[in-house]
Design a protein around this motif. Structure first.
Motif, mmCIF file in Angstrom:
data_model
loop_
_atom_site.group_PDB
_atom_site.id
_atom_site.type_symbol
_atom_site.label_atom_id
_atom_site.label_comp_id
_atom_site.label_asym_id
_atom_site.label_seq_id
_atom_site.Cartn_x
_atom_site.Cartn_y
_atom_site.Cartn_z
ATOM 1 N N ARG A 223 0.810 -1.220 0.000
ATOM 2 C CA ARG A 223 0.000 0.000 0.000
ATOM 3 C C ARG A 223 0.845 1.274 0.000
ATOM 4 N NH1 ARG A 223 -5.270 -0.258 1.021
ATOM 5 N NH2 ARG A 223 -5.319 1.750 2.132
ATOM 6 N N TYR A 224 2.133 1.168 0.347
ATOM 7 C CA TYR A 224 2.975 2.363 0.460
ATOM 8 C C TYR A 224 4.184 2.245 -0.464
ATOM 9 C CZ TYR A 224 0.214 3.662 4.529
ATOM 10 O OH TYR A 224 -0.817 4.021 5.356
ATOM 11 N N ARG A 225 4.592 3.388 -1.057
ATOM 12 C CA ARG A 225 5.724 3.398 -1.975
ATOM 13 C C ARG A 225 7.013 3.048 -1.233
ATOM 14 N NH1 ARG A 225 3.719 8.386 -3.302
ATOM 15 N NH2 ARG A 225 5.553 9.349 -2.335
ATOM 16 N N GLN A 229 6.999 6.790 3.866
ATOM 17 C CA GLN A 229 5.605 7.161 3.649
ATOM 18 C C GLN A 229 4.695 6.416 4.640
ATOM 19 O OE1 GLN A 229 3.701 5.685 0.084
ATOM 20 N NE2 GLN A 229 2.648 7.645 -0.245
ATOM 21 N N PHE A 230 4.974 5.130 4.833
ATOM 22 C CA PHE A 230 4.211 4.353 5.813
ATOM 23 C C PHE A 230 4.369 4.941 7.218
ATOM 24 C CE2 PHE A 230 4.962 1.245 9.206
ATOM 25 C CZ PHE A 230 3.686 0.744 9.394
ATOM 26 N N ALA A 279 -5.528 7.735 6.175
ATOM 27 C CA ALA A 279 -4.721 6.651 5.610
ATOM 28 C C ALA A 279 -4.720 5.437 6.538
ATOM 29 C CB ALA A 279 -3.302 7.146 5.358
ATOM 30 N N ASP A 283 -6.065 1.679 5.712
ATOM 31 C CA ASP A 283 -5.246 0.480 5.897
ATOM 32 C C ASP A 283 -6.027 -0.588 6.668
ATOM 33 O OD1 ASP A 283 -3.144 1.799 4.669
ATOM 34 O OD2 ASP A 283 -2.145 2.316 6.566
#
Length: 466
Positions: A223-225, A229-230, A279, A283
């Motif tokens: 889900r995260y680049r 970012q996470f 976000a 998740d």
């Protein structure tokens, strides 16, 4: 629902009384447009869902839970006061079974609900349907005692479910009186009265290398680049995915409210104000939807392999789960089942309607403070008198039956709980009878009248406009 609105709903029934309805031996309404299959099934007519009994009758499941001689021991003792009273009154278990069955039928109930003595169903002059709980997921969770929710990603889960379903369901496959099977009871899907934990964080905090933990971490990486970012959302002390995998306890950065109409609105407002919270919520919702889809797919297929003739009635949601769980339930189940201890079940029923499947209310009740019981522990509203209790039952059921997706309602429960408290401390006036087996006359008279009109009320339900 206020007491005033409950009283107003009583008038809904009055124009419906007075005519005779032809019924099958199961209690379903004879309908020339329907045909029996030998087993219970579901049908939809003009946008309204129904159960269909083995003989082709239009059927609403009207049930009572825990219809059993040995209901509710006192705490952790060996005393069953209801059984003691019934032994003195009836003299034997079999005589009690017959009396209990005939009494339920006289109140126009047609189903013995969860945790009941199934032999009651065939002991009286009229047949009653049965609804056992297989406890498939719960039995695996107990096998892995560090799990709050069964690890559906564990390869052993699928094998366990298949073996358990075969053991618990196959012997009933030719039973026409089986309405259907519940998979589980009140599994933990999301924040509710038990905890504020998210299913995602529970899986992240499983022991290292457990399949569920691996699935949770893999899902977040997808889900995260990148990790930064996470971590801007989750705020962990880790500096990489590898470090995150080594952390013993991952704390949730936010605490969400349990799902529901009002709370959903508050959560939406909070998410709009904080992109990180939004976000995090996304998740959690994405993960629980994946878990739910796997859980229902594996459990339903296992039950159907063992018993292809009967309905799978869901997992008796204890509280409204996230929308993704309801959607998954709708994809796999024949009927979505849930408990709802509100005065007005309408908003909760509407939430489950999103699953596009018929719904069965598997627990509801009202406790009267004039019954002489403490009523200090137990779900659901308290009212002052047995009169208000009967009115609350009527208002609740009429509201539920006015919804096109509802195909039944099961009252909790048959007899009152001990004043000293049962195994979990509950000490409430839930019964249709006292712990001495004396009937609550006002309540059961209302139940009889409303139950007798249930199919007529439901036939007038207005289908939802999509």
């Amino acid at each position: 629902m206020s007491p005033g609105s409950t009283v107003q709903r009583i008038d809904v029934l009055r124009p419906l009384l007075g005519s005779v309805v032809q019924r099958t031996k199961w209690g379903g309404v004879v309908d020339g447009d329907l045909r029996g299959s030998g087993y219970f099934r579901v049908a939809e007519r003009n946008g309204v869902f129904w159960l269909v009994d083995p003989d082709g009758g239009r059927f609403i499941s009207k049930g009572v839970n825990t219809v059993r001689f040995d209901q509710e021991r006192i705490g952790q003792t060996d005393r069953f006061p209801y059984a003691e009273a019934c032994q003195a009154k009836y003299g034997s278990l079999q005589i009690w079974r017959t009396a209990a069955a005939d009494r339920l039928a006289s109140w126009a109930f047609n189903t013995v609900g969860c945790w009941s003595d199934e032999l009651v169903a065939s002991a009286g002059s009229r047949l009653l349907a049965t609804t056992p709980v297989a406890e498939l997921g719960a039995s695996f969770r107990l096998h892995r005692r560090d799990q709050v929710f069964p690890d559906v990603f564990d390869p052993e889960f699928a094998a366990h479910i298949r073996a358990s379903a075969d053991q618990r369901c196959r012997h009933r496959r030719n039973d026409p009186g089986l309405l259907g099977t519940f998979i589980d009871n009140e599994l933990y899907w999301s924040p509710d009265w038990r905890s504020s934990d998210e299913l995602l964080t529970l899986f992240l905090n499983l022991p290292p290398r457990r399949p569920g933990r691996v699935a949770a971490l893999t899902g977040l990486q997808a889900r995260y680049r990148d990790f930064a970012q996470f971590n801007a959302v989750w705020r962990t002390p880790a500096r990489s995915w590898q470090e995150l995998d080594r952390i013993e306890h991952v704390a949730a950065p936010f605490v969400r409210l349990r799902p529901g109409v009002l709370n959903d609105a508050l959560e939406t407002k909070a998410n709009l104000a904080d992109p990180a919270r939004e976000a995090f919520s996304a998740d959690c919702d994405a993960f629980v939807a994946i878990v739910a889809d796997r859980y229902f797919e594996l459990c339903v297929s296992a039950i159907k392999a063992a018993d292809p003739n009967h309905l799978v009635l869901g997992s008796r949601f204890g509280y409204q789960p996230p929308a993704g769980v309801i959607a998954a339930a709708g994809r796999h189940l024949d009927v979505i089942s849930f408990n709802c201890y509100d005065f007005d079940p309408g908003p909760v029923i509407d939430a489950y309607a999103a699953g596009a499947k018929p719904c069965l209310i598997t627990e509801f009740s009202f406790r009267g403070d004039d019954a002489g019981l403490p009523n200090t522990k137990g779900g659901g509203p308290r009212v002052a008198t047995q009169t208000e209790r009967a009115q609350a039952f009527e208002g609740y059921v009429v509201t539920a039956l006015s919804k096109p997706n509802v195909v039944g309602y099961h009252w909790f429960e048959h007899a009152d709980e001990p004043a000293e408290g049962r195994f979990d401390g509950e000490d409430s006036n839930f019964g249709t009878v006292t712990i001495e087996d004396h009937v609550y006359v006002e309540l059961t008279k209302t139940m009889t009248r409303v139950n007798a009109e249930a199919e007529r009320i439901h036939a007038a339900a207005v289908p939802a406009v999509i």
